[in-house]
Motif scaffolding. Structure first.
Motif, short mmCIF file in Angstrom:
data_model
loop_
_atom_site.label_atom_id
_atom_site.label_comp_id
_atom_site.label_asym_id
_atom_site.label_seq_id
_atom_site.Cartn_x
_atom_site.Cartn_y
_atom_site.Cartn_z
N UNK A 127 -14.44 0.45 -2.57
CA UNK A 127 -15.08 -0.45 -1.60
C UNK A 127 -16.50 -0.01 -1.26
N UNK A 128 -16.76 1.27 -1.31
CA UNK A 128 -18.12 1.77 -1.06
C UNK A 128 -19.08 1.26 -2.13
N UNK A 129 -18.60 1.09 -3.37
CA UNK A 129 -19.42 0.57 -4.46
C UNK A 129 -19.73 -0.92 -4.28
N UNK A 130 -18.82 -1.63 -3.61
CA UNK A 130 -18.93 -3.08 -3.44
C UNK A 130 -18.92 -3.42 -1.95
N UNK A 131 -19.92 -2.98 -1.25
CA UNK A 131 -19.97 -3.10 0.22
C UNK A 131 -19.84 -4.52 0.73
N UNK A 132 -20.28 -5.51 -0.01
CA UNK A 132 -20.25 -6.90 0.47
C UNK A 132 -19.05 -7.68 -0.03
N UNK A 133 -18.05 -7.00 -0.56
CA UNK A 133 -16.87 -7.68 -1.11
C UNK A 133 -15.68 -7.50 -0.19
N UNK A 134 -14.81 -8.49 -0.18
CA UNK A 134 -13.56 -8.41 0.58
C UNK A 134 -12.42 -8.14 -0.36
N UNK A 135 -11.60 -7.21 0.00
CA UNK A 135 -10.48 -6.84 -0.85
C UNK A 135 -9.42 -7.88 -0.74
N UNK A 184 -12.17 5.17 -14.96
CA UNK A 184 -11.56 6.21 -14.16
C UNK A 184 -10.57 5.61 -13.16
N UNK A 185 -9.68 6.45 -12.67
CA UNK A 185 -8.82 6.06 -11.55
C UNK A 185 -9.59 6.38 -10.29
N UNK A 186 -9.70 5.39 -9.42
CA UNK A 186 -10.52 5.54 -8.22
C UNK A 186 -9.73 5.07 -7.00
N UNK A 187 -9.92 5.74 -5.88
CA UNK A 187 -9.28 5.30 -4.64
C UNK A 187 -9.97 4.04 -4.13
N UNK A 188 -9.17 3.16 -3.53
CA UNK A 188 -9.70 1.91 -2.99
C UNK A 188 -10.83 2.17 -2.01
N UNK A 189 -10.71 3.18 -1.16
CA UNK A 189 -11.75 3.48 -0.18
C UNK A 189 -13.08 3.78 -0.88
N UNK A 230 -4.78 3.47 -5.45
CA UNK A 230 -5.53 3.90 -6.63
C UNK A 230 -5.75 2.68 -7.50
N UNK A 231 -6.93 2.58 -8.09
CA UNK A 231 -7.29 1.44 -8.92
C UNK A 231 -7.80 1.92 -10.27
N UNK A 232 -7.58 1.11 -11.29
CA UNK A 232 -8.17 1.34 -12.60
C UNK A 232 -8.10 0.04 -13.38
N UNK A 233 -8.44 0.09 -14.64
CA UNK A 233 -8.41 -1.10 -15.49
C UNK A 233 -8.33 -0.66 -16.93
N UNK A 234 -7.91 -1.60 -17.79
CA UNK A 234 -7.82 -1.24 -19.19
C UNK A 234 -7.23 -2.34 -20.05
N UNK A 235 -6.93 -1.98 -21.28
CA UNK A 235 -6.47 -2.92 -22.29
C UNK A 235 -4.99 -2.69 -22.58
#
Length: 101
Positions: A93-101, A85-90, A60-65
């Motif tokens: 990765x769909x949002x950033x198809x050309x990125x490597x985790x 939002x809290x989002x699953x890594x899978x 699970x991923x998210x971000x904040x202050x």
């Protein structure tokens, strides 16, 4: 939302350390651990990227202050106000198809 790989994210238990709907307990001192095991000092106002292992092969991923703990009865020095939002890594990765985790 910009792409940030796992190595630069810090651990936060987004399930068990949630003290309010959008606030996660982060640390009892000034240090958090990144995914790559490096220790990072945090201070109030830092913008951080979070991860949590779901123990089923995903994260699970998210971000904040970073803020000072707003609830004195909780054992944290710093917390994180989620800015996204809290989002699953899978799904991330769909949002950033050309990125490597």
């Amino acid at each position: 939302m910009k792409f940030v790989g796992l190595a630069n994210r810090v651990f936060a238990d987004m399930d068990n350390e949630r003290i309010m709907k959008n606030i996660i307990g982060l640390t009892q001192d000034d240090v958090v651990k990144r995914f790559d095991a490096a220790e990072v000092r945090v201070k109030e106002g830092d913008y951080i990227y979070l991860y949590m292992d779901t123990e089923d092969g995903d994260y699970c991923l998210s971000e904040g202050i970073v803020i000072r703990n707003p609830i004195k009865s909780k054992p944290y020095k710093f917390c994180c106000v989620l800015d996204d939002e809290i989002i699953y890594l899978s799904n991330y990765m769909k949002k950033f198809k050309n990125s490597n985790i």
